[in-house]
Design a protein around this motif. Structure first.
Motif, short mmCIF file in Angstrom:
data_model
loop_
_atom_site.label_atom_id
_atom_site.label_comp_id
_atom_site.label_asym_id
_atom_site.label_seq_id
_atom_site.Cartn_x
_atom_site.Cartn_y
_atom_site.Cartn_z
N MET A 1 0.82 -1.16 0.00
CA MET A 1 0.00 0.00 0.00
C MET A 1 0.87 1.24 0.00
O MET A 1 1.87 1.30 0.69
CB MET A 1 -0.85 -0.01 1.24
N THR A 10 -3.50 3.77 -1.91
CA THR A 10 -3.84 2.86 -3.01
C THR A 10 -2.85 1.70 -3.01
O THR A 10 -1.72 1.82 -2.55
CB THR A 10 -3.81 3.58 -4.36
N THR A 11 -3.25 0.64 -3.50
CA THR A 11 -2.34 -0.50 -3.69
C THR A 11 -2.14 -0.65 -5.20
O THR A 11 -3.11 -0.68 -5.95
CB THR A 11 -2.92 -1.81 -3.10
N TYR A 13 -1.02 -3.14 -7.00
CA TYR A 13 -1.44 -4.43 -7.57
C TYR A 13 -2.32 -5.14 -6.56
O TYR A 13 -2.17 -5.01 -5.35
CB TYR A 13 -0.23 -5.33 -7.88
N SER A 14 -3.15 -5.96 -7.10
CA SER A 14 -3.96 -6.80 -6.22
C SER A 14 -3.10 -7.99 -5.83
O SER A 14 -2.04 -8.26 -6.42
CB SER A 14 -5.23 -7.25 -6.93
N LYS A 15 -3.54 -8.73 -4.86
CA LYS A 15 -2.79 -9.89 -4.38
C LYS A 15 -2.58 -10.87 -5.53
O LYS A 15 -1.50 -11.45 -5.68
CB LYS A 15 -3.56 -10.54 -3.25
N GLU A 16 -3.56 -11.08 -6.32
CA GLU A 16 -3.50 -11.99 -7.45
C GLU A 16 -2.48 -11.50 -8.48
O GLU A 16 -1.69 -12.28 -9.03
CB GLU A 16 -4.88 -12.07 -8.09
N GLN A 17 -2.50 -10.22 -8.75
CA GLN A 17 -1.57 -9.65 -9.70
C GLN A 17 -0.13 -9.77 -9.18
O GLN A 17 0.79 -10.05 -9.94
CB GLN A 17 -1.91 -8.18 -9.98
N GLU A 18 0.06 -9.56 -7.90
CA GLU A 18 1.40 -9.70 -7.31
C GLU A 18 1.89 -11.14 -7.42
O GLU A 18 3.06 -11.38 -7.72
CB GLU A 18 1.37 -9.25 -5.85
N GLU A 19 1.01 -12.10 -7.20
CA GLU A 19 1.39 -13.51 -7.31
C GLU A 19 1.77 -13.85 -8.75
O GLU A 19 2.73 -14.57 -9.01
CB GLU A 19 0.25 -14.41 -6.82
#
Length: 140
Positions: A1, A10-11, A13-19
């Motif tokens: 964040m 804001t973040t 990337y989402s967690k999925e995008q980071e993975e």
């Protein structure tokens, strides 16, 4: 964040995008590692081939030097034999001015034989005369 302004965040990337990004980076690192290993193996293979090539060239060079040394020895041996033969010949013979001692000896022997033959013919002639006289007396 990430905090952008006071009170807003804001973040990226989402967690999925980071993975997914992490997986992509890991795959990229593995591919780079494989490529590096492949290049290292190719380099090692090339170095090994170069070493074998150099070894073969050295062996060939050594073999050629040995053959040349053997040829040189043979030539030197032949030269020594030729020198020995030349030393045995009289100096006059090398210049073409006189004959060898063997030829002189052969000529002497031939002259002796010729002399003996002449003596033998003379004796035969001397003996033939009295024989002719006897035969002529006997026939009379």
């Amino acid at each position: 964040m990430v905090d952008l302004r006071p009170g807003t965040s804001t973040t990226p990337y989402s967690k999925e995008q980071e993975e997914r990004a992490a997986a992509i980076l890991q795959r990229k690192e593995r591919m780079e590692k494989r490529e590096l290993i492949k290049q290292t193996k190719m380099l090692a293979l090339l170095e090994e081939q170069e070493a074998k090539k150099n070894q073969m060239e050295e062996e060939l060079k050594k073999e050629q030097e040995e053959k040349m040394a053997a040829i040189q020895e043979e030539v030197e041996k032949e030269e020594e034999e030729d020198e020995e033969v030349e030393e045995e010949e009289p100096l006059e013979r090398r210049r073409g001015e006189a004959i060898t001692s063997k030829e002189i000896e052969i000529a002497k022997i031939a002259q002796e034989w010729a002399a003996h033959l002449e003596l033998g013919e003379d004796r035969e002639a001397e003996m033939a005369i009295p024989e002719e006289e006897r035969s002529s007396k006997e026939t009379n």
